[in-house]
Design an enzyme around this catalytic site. Sequence first.
Site, PDB file in Angstrom:
ATOM      1  N   ASP A 154      49.880  -9.588  33.036  1.00  0.00           N
ATOM      2  CA  ASP A 154      49.951  -8.370  32.254  1.00  0.00           C
ATOM      3  C   ASP A 154      48.501  -7.989  31.946  1.00  0.00           C
ATOM      4  OD1 ASP A 154      50.076  -6.458  30.271  1.00  0.00           O
ATOM      5  OD2 ASP A 154      51.397  -7.597  28.944  1.00  0.00           O
ATOM      6  N   SER A 213      41.951   9.551  36.629  1.00  0.00           N
ATOM      7  CA  SER A 213      42.929  10.570  37.013  1.00  0.00           C
ATOM      8  C   SER A 213      42.288  11.942  36.868  1.00  0.00           C
ATOM      9  CB  SER A 213      44.148  10.475  36.078  1.00  0.00           C
ATOM     10  OG  SER A 213      44.999  11.605  36.215  1.00  0.00           O
ATOM     11  N   TYR A 224      48.068  10.370  27.487  1.00  0.00           N
ATOM     12  CA  TYR A 224      47.731   9.835  28.819  1.00  0.00           C
ATOM     13  C   TYR A 224      46.343  10.319  29.227  1.00  0.00           C
ATOM     14  CZ  TYR A 224      47.876   9.196  33.893  1.00  0.00           C
ATOM     15  OH  TYR A 224      47.586   8.837  35.193  1.00  0.00           O
ATOM     16  N   LYS A 231      42.747   8.215  30.125  1.00  0.00           N
ATOM     17  CA  LYS A 231      41.992   8.316  31.371  1.00  0.00           C
ATOM     18  C   LYS A 231      40.575   8.831  31.141  1.00  0.00           C
ATOM     19  CE  LYS A 231      45.104   6.598  34.076  1.00  0.00           C
ATOM     20  NZ  LYS A 231      44.866   5.306  34.744  1.00  0.00           N
TER      21      LYS A 231
END
Length: 260
Positions: A63, A143, A156, A160
């Site tokens: 993980d 991203s 999100y 990034k």
Amino acid sequence: MGTIDDKVILVTGAARGIGRAIALRLAQDGANIALVDMDAAGLEKVDKEIAAIGRKATIFQADVSNRDQVYAAVDHAEKELGGFDVIINNAGIASVQPIAQAQPEEVERLININIKGVLWGIQAAAAKFRARKQKGKIISAASIAGHEGFPLLGVYSASKFAVRALTQSAAKEYAADGITVNAYCPGVVGTDMWVEIDAKMAEITGAKIGETYDQYVNGIALGRAQTPEDVAGFVAYLAGPDADYMTGQAPIIDGGLVYR
């Protein structure tokens, strides 16, 4: 074989999607691959695919949000494959919600995987390169959402943007050790992650399933969705010697959707 013959490269999130494509491409180019993910069955499949290419692979369940597990994965790669040259911090998760509805648990999960997972990977790899007294490459997944904030992808996007910040800072800190640190910024890739994003956006906005995905794809200059292989080709460049003079960068590879 390619320009990375016998290099040992660790790829996180390697059991599917972009991570799998990166692992296979790097193996095709001559590298030996340490496959890291939480999905044991997925890891086994990719392991067999790499064996069919004729390269060595080793698998390690971890993980990435757990610092000790990331360090253990790096140690495992070195021990099993006889070296350590590149880490690809590819593992990440998506999260779709209006900023007004962001909940502590989901925000925490996103931070733990998308930010801390990259941070621990940078730390562990750099420590290993230093211990081995060698140069190395650290490459992380950002991203287009790390260059531009998108509606319903605010948290999100923040995660990034953070990857880009870590990439720039680490590049400056580790340059004297001969360690380069870069990121790659994909766009709309036809993977399970985008299926999940589309479904969640449909739930929130009332759009039909597939409609949001199509809307994004229609905005791409090259006229098609991105494939995992499109991303893998660019990551292979970053992992190879042609990118030796590049550090601290997070280039966009998205077919022409976000321009910087």
